[in-house]
Scaffold this active site. Structure first.
Site, PDB file in Angstrom:
ATOM      1  N   HIS A  18      62.033  29.264  50.046  1.00 30.62           N
ATOM      2  CA  HIS A  18      61.969  30.491  49.220  1.00 30.62           C
ATOM      3  C   HIS A  18      63.186  31.383  49.498  1.00 30.62           C
ATOM      4  CE1 HIS A  18      57.349  29.958  49.533  1.00 30.62           C
ATOM      5  NE2 HIS A  18      57.664  29.690  48.278  1.00 30.62           N
ATOM      6  N   LYS A  42      43.547  29.568  44.504  1.00 32.08           N
ATOM      7  CA  LYS A  42      43.469  29.132  45.889  1.00 32.08           C
ATOM      8  C   LYS A  42      43.179  30.329  46.803  1.00 32.08           C
ATOM      9  CE  LYS A  42      48.225  27.817  44.892  1.00 32.08           C
ATOM     10  NZ  LYS A  42      49.504  27.403  45.274  1.00 32.08           N
ATOM     11  N   ARG A  91      61.804  21.726  43.103  1.00 28.22           N
ATOM     12  CA  ARG A  91      62.018  20.827  44.231  1.00 28.22           C
ATOM     13  C   ARG A  91      62.122  19.384  43.778  1.00 28.22           C
ATOM     14  NH1 ARG A  91      57.186  23.624  47.228  1.00 28.22           N
ATOM     15  NH2 ARG A  91      56.798  23.885  45.012  1.00 28.22           N
ATOM     16  N   SER A 129      54.854  25.941  51.245  1.00 25.62           N
ATOM     17  CA  SER A 129      53.987  26.759  52.100  1.00 25.62           C
ATOM     18  C   SER A 129      52.807  25.922  52.591  1.00 25.62           C
ATOM     19  CB  SER A 129      53.475  27.974  51.335  1.00 25.62           C
ATOM     20  OG  SER A 129      54.547  28.773  50.914  1.00 25.62           O
TER      21      SER A 129
HETATM   22  P1  ADP Z   1      53.420  29.150  43.303  1.00 22.71           P
HETATM   23  O1  ADP Z   1      52.034  29.136  43.829  1.00 22.71           O
HETATM   24  O2  ADP Z   1      53.664  30.066  42.153  1.00 22.71           O
HETATM   25  O3  ADP Z   1      54.046  27.790  43.091  1.00 22.71           O
HETATM   26  P2  ADP Z   1      55.022  29.273  45.674  1.00 22.71           P
HETATM   27  O4  ADP Z   1      55.088  30.364  46.674  1.00 22.71           O
HETATM   28  O5  ADP Z   1      54.500  27.951  46.127  1.00 22.71           O
HETATM   29  O6  ADP Z   1      54.232  29.873  44.471  1.00 22.71           O
HETATM   30  O7  ADP Z   1      56.458  29.053  45.051  1.00 22.71           O
HETATM   31  C1  ADP Z   1      57.139  30.060  44.373  1.00 22.71           C
HETATM   32  C2  ADP Z   1      58.381  29.484  43.746  1.00 22.71           C
HETATM   33  O8  ADP Z   1      59.263  29.011  44.758  1.00 22.71           O
HETATM   34  C3  ADP Z   1      58.155  28.287  42.823  1.00 22.71           C
HETATM   35  O9  ADP Z   1      59.084  28.354  41.760  1.00 22.71           O
HETATM   36  C4  ADP Z   1      58.449  27.103  43.708  1.00 22.71           C
HETATM   37  O10 ADP Z   1      58.854  25.980  42.961  1.00 22.71           O
HETATM   38  C5  ADP Z   1      59.601  27.665  44.518  1.00 22.71           C
HETATM   39  N1  ADP Z   1      59.749  26.981  45.805  1.00 22.71           N
HETATM   40  C6  ADP Z   1      58.823  26.816  46.772  1.00 22.71           C
HETATM   41  N2  ADP Z   1      59.314  26.115  47.814  1.00 22.71           N
HETATM   42  C7  ADP Z   1      60.604  25.810  47.494  1.00 22.71           C
HETATM   43  C8  ADP Z   1      61.664  25.075  48.137  1.00 22.71           C
HETATM   44  N3  ADP Z   1      61.471  24.475  49.303  1.00 22.71           N
HETATM   45  N4  ADP Z   1      62.847  24.994  47.489  1.00 22.71           N
HETATM   46  C9  ADP Z   1      63.011  25.565  46.277  1.00 22.71           C
HETATM   47  N5  ADP Z   1      62.071  26.261  45.613  1.00 22.71           N
HETATM   48  C10 ADP Z   1      60.887  26.383  46.208  1.00 22.71           C
END
Ligand code: ADP
Length: 159
Positions: A18, A42, A91, A129
């Site tokens: 992030h 969730k 990703r 996460s």
């Molecule tokens: P959500 O539940 O909306 O997917 P996340 O916190 O999991 O929320 O992710 C928020 C954003 O960050 C999403 O666009 C996700 O694809 C991106 N993201 C999460 N991890 C990574 C990573 N390792 N590299 C690039 N983008 C990421």
């Protein structure tokens, strides 16, 4: 007019993946608002307040990054923030289908708002996460995956 982008997500908790998107986004836009979502299906490990606090700590040196949280429809929140762009990270192919659906519906709801995709840095392509929580739950090290304050917060949760 200043270009303002919103980077929405669960950030439960914020990872290096992030952070990489936030810092790169902050070089493209005048301002990036990182927005923590309420109301997800969730059950989160960290409360919205905790997630906001961790994000604030890890972005404290980034002058054009603001941390906020929101409820309701993303496009309404974007308009409220006077932003024009949604940032999302990609990703793997597995992210693509959901993201395409979300971008399409958001465009239908408000054609003025553009979704801006950023490819993950290769070293973080496996990082999420959920993986971090899974690893931390079994007391394994998450040092390379999350900033130090997040690691401590995870240890506190799972102790
Ligand atoms: P959500 O539940 O909306 O997917 P996340 O916190 O999991 O929320 O992710 C928020 C954003 O960050 C999403 O666009 C996700 O694809 C991106 N993201 C999460 N991890 C990574 C990573 N390792 N590299 C690039 N983008 C990421």
């Amino acid at each position: 007019m200043a270009s303002i982008a919103v980077y929405p997500g669960s950030f439960d908790p914020v990872t290096h993946g992030h952070l990489d998107i936030i810092s790169r986004g902050a070089r493209v836009f005048d301002k990036v608002v990182v927005a923590v979502l309420h109301n997800r299906n969730k059950v989160p490990l960290f409360s919205v307040e905790e997630r906001v606090q961790l994000l604030k700590e890890v972005t404290k040196d980034m002058d054009n990054v603001e941390i906020d949280h929101f409820n309701g429809l993303l496009v309404d929140y974007i308009s409220e923030k006077k932003a024009t762009t949604i940032i999302r990270g990609l990703r793997a192919v597995s992210d693509f289908e959901y993201e395409m659906q979300a971008a399409s519906i958001n465009r239908k709801l408000n054609p003025e708002i553009e979704t801006f995709f950023m490819m993950t840095n290769n070293q973080y392509s496996y990082l999420s996460s959920s993986i971090v929580k899974e690893v931390a739950k079994y007391q394994a090290t998450v040092t390379d995956l999350v900033p130090e304050v997040v690691e401590s917060a995870l240890q506190e949760k799972y102790k």
